[in-house]
Design a protein around this motif. Structure first.
Motif, PDB file in Angstrom:
ATOM      1  N   VAL A  12       0.860  -1.188   0.000  1.00 25.60           N
ATOM      2  CA  VAL A  12       0.000   0.000   0.000  1.00 25.60           C
ATOM      3  C   VAL A  12       0.893   1.233   0.000  1.00 25.60           C
ATOM      4  CG1 VAL A  12      -1.779   1.271   1.259  1.00 25.60           C
ATOM      5  CG2 VAL A  12      -1.807  -1.227   1.249  1.00 25.60           C
ATOM      6  N   PHE A  13       0.701   2.113  -0.990  1.00 28.99           N
ATOM      7  CA  PHE A  13       1.449   3.368  -1.025  1.00 28.99           C
ATOM      8  C   PHE A  13       0.472   4.527  -0.879  1.00 28.99           C
ATOM      9  CE2 PHE A  13       0.222   2.784  -5.415  1.00 28.99           C
ATOM     10  CZ  PHE A  13       0.041   4.052  -5.928  1.00 28.99           C
ATOM     11  N   THR A  14       1.003   5.666  -0.486  1.00 32.86           N
ATOM     12  CA  THR A  14       0.179   6.845  -0.248  1.00 32.86           C
ATOM     13  C   THR A  14       0.442   7.873  -1.340  1.00 32.86           C
ATOM     14  OG1 THR A  14       0.334   6.443   2.112  1.00 32.86           O
ATOM     15  CG2 THR A  14      -0.422   8.615   1.439  1.00 32.86           C
ATOM     16  N   HIS A  15      -0.653   8.399  -1.910  1.00 34.48           N
ATOM     17  CA  HIS A  15      -0.543   9.432  -2.938  1.00 34.48           C
ATOM     18  C   HIS A  15      -1.609  10.480  -2.659  1.00 34.48           C
ATOM     19  CE1 HIS A  15       0.354  11.236  -6.803  1.00 34.48           C
ATOM     20  NE2 HIS A  15      -0.936  11.244  -7.079  1.00 34.48           N
ATOM     21  N   GLN A  16      -1.193  11.710  -2.483  1.00 25.26           N
ATOM     22  CA  GLN A  16      -2.075  12.831  -2.154  1.00 25.26           C
ATOM     23  C   GLN A  16      -2.963  12.501  -0.949  1.00 25.26           C
ATOM     24  OE1 GLN A  16      -4.046  13.866  -5.824  1.00 25.26           O
ATOM     25  NE2 GLN A  16      -2.200  14.848  -6.632  1.00 25.26           N
ATOM     26  N   GLY A  17      -2.353  11.898   0.062  1.00 20.44           N
ATOM     27  CA  GLY A  17      -3.030  11.605   1.317  1.00 20.44           C
ATOM     28  C   GLY A  17      -3.961  10.402   1.291  1.00 20.44           C
ATOM     29  N   LYS A  18      -4.037   9.680   0.184  1.00 22.65           N
ATOM     30  CA  LYS A  18      -4.942   8.542   0.072  1.00 22.65           C
ATOM     31  C   LYS A  18      -4.133   7.256  -0.141  1.00 22.65           C
ATOM     32  CE  LYS A  18      -8.866   6.844  -2.572  1.00 22.65           C
ATOM     33  NZ  LYS A  18      -9.766   7.063  -3.701  1.00 22.65           N
ATOM     34  N   PRO A  19      -4.470   6.178   0.595  1.00 18.89           N
ATOM     35  CA  PRO A  19      -3.748   4.914   0.395  1.00 18.89           C
ATOM     36  C   PRO A  19      -4.256   4.171  -0.839  1.00 18.89           C
ATOM     37  CG  PRO A  19      -5.358   4.657   2.138  1.00 18.89           C
ATOM     38  CD  PRO A  19      -5.416   6.097   1.700  1.00 18.89           C
ATOM     39  N   TYR A  20      -3.337   3.537  -1.566  1.00 20.99           N
ATOM     40  CA  TYR A  20      -3.658   2.738  -2.747  1.00 20.99           C
ATOM     41  C   TYR A  20      -2.948   1.392  -2.663  1.00 20.99           C
ATOM     42  CZ  TYR A  20      -5.339   7.008  -5.014  1.00 20.99           C
ATOM     43  OH  TYR A  20      -6.027   8.150  -5.334  1.00 20.99           O
ATOM     44  N   VAL A  50       6.783  -1.972 -18.289  1.00 18.83           N
ATOM     45  CA  VAL A  50       7.933  -1.162 -17.865  1.00 18.83           C
ATOM     46  C   VAL A  50       7.988  -1.249 -16.347  1.00 18.83           C
ATOM     47  CG1 VAL A  50       8.941   1.152 -17.807  1.00 18.83           C
ATOM     48  CG2 VAL A  50       7.643   0.413 -19.817  1.00 18.83           C
ATOM     49  N   HIS A  51       9.179  -1.529 -15.785  1.00 21.62           N
ATOM     50  CA  HIS A  51       9.331  -1.559 -14.331  1.00 21.62           C
ATOM     51  C   HIS A  51       9.649  -0.144 -13.866  1.00 21.62           C
ATOM     52  CE1 HIS A  51      11.047  -2.350 -10.340  1.00 21.62           C
ATOM     53  NE2 HIS A  51      10.114  -3.291 -10.339  1.00 21.62           N
ATOM     54  N   VAL A  52       8.814   0.366 -12.954  1.00 24.67           N
ATOM     55  CA  VAL A  52       8.951   1.743 -12.461  1.00 24.67           C
ATOM     56  C   VAL A  52       9.132   1.705 -10.948  1.00 24.67           C
ATOM     57  CG1 VAL A  52       7.780   3.974 -12.228  1.00 24.67           C
ATOM     58  CG2 VAL A  52       7.511   2.635 -14.327  1.00 24.67           C
ATOM     59  N   ILE A  53      10.078   2.499 -10.461  1.00 21.97           N
ATOM     60  CA  ILE A  53      10.248   2.673  -9.018  1.00 21.97           C
ATOM     61  C   ILE A  53       9.884   4.107  -8.670  1.00 21.97           C
ATOM     62  CG2 ILE A  53      11.987   0.865  -8.747  1.00 21.97           C
ATOM     63  CD1 ILE A  53      14.118   3.078  -8.693  1.00 21.97           C
ATOM     64  N   TRP A  54       9.316   4.290  -7.473  1.00 28.00           N
ATOM     65  CA  TRP A  54       8.945   5.630  -7.013  1.00 28.00           C
ATOM     66  C   TRP A  54       8.933   5.654  -5.500  1.00 28.00           C
ATOM     67  CZ3 TRP A  54       5.431   2.036  -8.557  1.00 28.00           C
ATOM     68  CH2 TRP A  54       4.334   1.800  -7.737  1.00 28.00           C
ATOM     69  N   GLU A  55       8.919   6.864  -4.963  1.00 26.27           N
ATOM     70  CA  GLU A  55       8.855   7.070  -3.514  1.00 26.27           C
ATOM     71  C   GLU A  55       7.503   7.684  -3.188  1.00 26.27           C
ATOM     72  OE1 GLU A  55      11.240   9.701  -0.200  1.00 26.27           O
ATOM     73  OE2 GLU A  55      12.345   8.933  -1.925  1.00 26.27           O
ATOM     74  N   ASP A  56       6.812   7.103  -2.186  1.00 25.15           N
ATOM     75  CA  ASP A  56       5.499   7.654  -1.832  1.00 25.15           C
ATOM     76  C   ASP A  56       5.664   8.801  -0.842  1.00 25.15           C
ATOM     77  OD1 ASP A  56       5.848   6.481   0.702  1.00 25.15           O
ATOM     78  OD2 ASP A  56       3.887   5.540   0.714  1.00 25.15           O
ATOM     79  N   GLU A  57       4.553   9.340  -0.391  1.00 24.52           N
ATOM     80  CA  GLU A  57       4.579  10.508   0.492  1.00 24.52           C
ATOM     81  C   GLU A  57       5.173  10.223   1.855  1.00 24.52           C
ATOM     82  OE1 GLU A  57       0.483  11.708   0.462  1.00 24.52           O
ATOM     83  OE2 GLU A  57       0.642  12.534  -1.554  1.00 24.52           O
ATOM     84  N   LYS A  58       5.211   8.944   2.245  1.00 23.38           N
ATOM     85  CA  LYS A  58       5.785   8.578   3.539  1.00 23.38           C
ATOM     86  C   LYS A  58       7.278   8.276   3.423  1.00 23.38           C
ATOM     87  CE  LYS A  58       1.503   6.722   5.416  1.00 23.38           C
ATOM     88  NZ  LYS A  58       0.836   5.536   5.967  1.00 23.38           N
ATOM     89  N   GLY A  59       7.837   8.390   2.217  1.00 24.44           N
ATOM     90  CA  GLY A  59       9.258   8.150   2.010  1.00 24.44           C
ATOM     91  C   GLY A  59       9.605   6.691   1.743  1.00 24.44           C
ATOM     92  N   MET A  78       9.970   3.364  -0.665  1.00 24.09           N
ATOM     93  CA  MET A  78      10.217   3.086  -2.077  1.00 24.09           C
ATOM     94  C   MET A  78       9.346   1.926  -2.538  1.00 24.09           C
ATOM     95  SD  MET A  78      12.383   5.245  -3.278  1.00 24.09           S
ATOM     96  CE  MET A  78      12.786   4.489  -4.821  1.00 24.09           C
ATOM     97  N   TYR A  79       8.815   2.041  -3.746  1.00 22.30           N
ATOM     98  CA  TYR A  79       7.989   1.000  -4.343  1.00 22.30           C
ATOM     99  C   TYR A  79       8.465   0.757  -5.760  1.00 22.30           C
ATOM    100  CZ  TYR A  79       4.857   1.553  -0.443  1.00 22.30           C
ATOM    101  OH  TYR A  79       4.349   1.585   0.813  1.00 22.30           O
ATOM    102  N   GLY A  80       8.218  -0.427  -6.245  1.00 22.07           N
ATOM    103  CA  GLY A  80       8.526  -0.776  -7.619  1.00 22.07           C
ATOM    104  C   GLY A  80       7.461  -1.709  -8.139  1.00 22.07           C
ATOM    105  N   ALA A  81       7.078  -1.530  -9.390  1.00 24.37           N
ATOM    106  CA  ALA A  81       6.045  -2.380  -9.976  1.00 24.37           C
ATOM    107  C   ALA A  81       6.198  -2.390 -11.491  1.00 24.37           C
ATOM    108  CB  ALA A  81       4.649  -1.876  -9.595  1.00 24.37           C
ATOM    109  N   TRP A  82       5.810  -3.518 -12.096  1.00 23.13           N
ATOM    110  CA  TRP A  82       5.706  -3.601 -13.549  1.00 23.13           C
ATOM    111  C   TRP A  82       4.387  -2.955 -13.932  1.00 23.13           C
ATOM    112  CZ3 TRP A  82       9.569  -5.034 -16.639  1.00 23.13           C
ATOM    113  CH2 TRP A  82      10.602  -5.808 -16.107  1.00 23.13           C
TER     114      TRP A  82
END
Length: 139
Positions: free
Chosen positions: A48-56, A102-111, A113-117
């Motif tokens: 679960v990652f957080t984006h604009q204050g909402k969990p996904y 495409v495998h993409v990595i990103w950092e959510d609002e809580k800091g 790291m996530y990665g997903a195809w």
């Protein structure tokens, strides 16, 4: 591309029904108590990652038989992450690709790291060069 969560709910319900129908044979080795001792349940199987204050919840795709070809150096991308509750747009780094994913990595609002195809059509490569790390340094 659609962000309608109902298409994901259909697939999740289909998978849940399939899992219920494929119950294990009743034996000492496959009894619920025995399975719990050898492979305890995962406390939270979803990322679960957080984006604009909402969990996904991250929907996991796999490249299958296609080998992932590394992208070096990693390239900045803007991507749509498909989830059961919506499709947030994130900024991240592309690290590998197959013909369809495409495998993409990103950092959510809580800091974290996530990665997903992600589907190739959901990822837009940014054409801007990366920002210099120090003043006067070339990218």
């Amino acid at each position: 591309m659609t962000s309608d969560p109902s298409i994901w709910e259909t697939y999740l319900q289909t998978d849940a029904g399939r899992l219920r129908k494929s119950g294990a044979a009743a034996s000492a080795a496959s009894s619920p108590g025995r399975r719990a001792q050898t492979s305890p349940p995962v406390p939270n199987p979803w990322d679960v990652f957080t984006h604009q204050g909402k969990p996904y919840r991250v929907m996991r795709l796999q490249p299958g038989d296609y080998p992932g070809h590394p992208i070096r150096p990693h390239q900045a991308v803007t991507a749509l992450v498909h989830t059961p509750t919506g499709t947030p747009q994130i900024h991240g780094q592309a690290t590998a690709r197959t013909p369809h994913l495409v495998h993409v990595i990103w950092e959510d609002e809580k800091g974290e790291m996530y990665g997903a195809w992600l589907p190739h059509l959901s990822v837009a490569f940014d054409n801007l060069p990366p920002h210099p790390t120090t003043e006067g340094e070339q990218p």
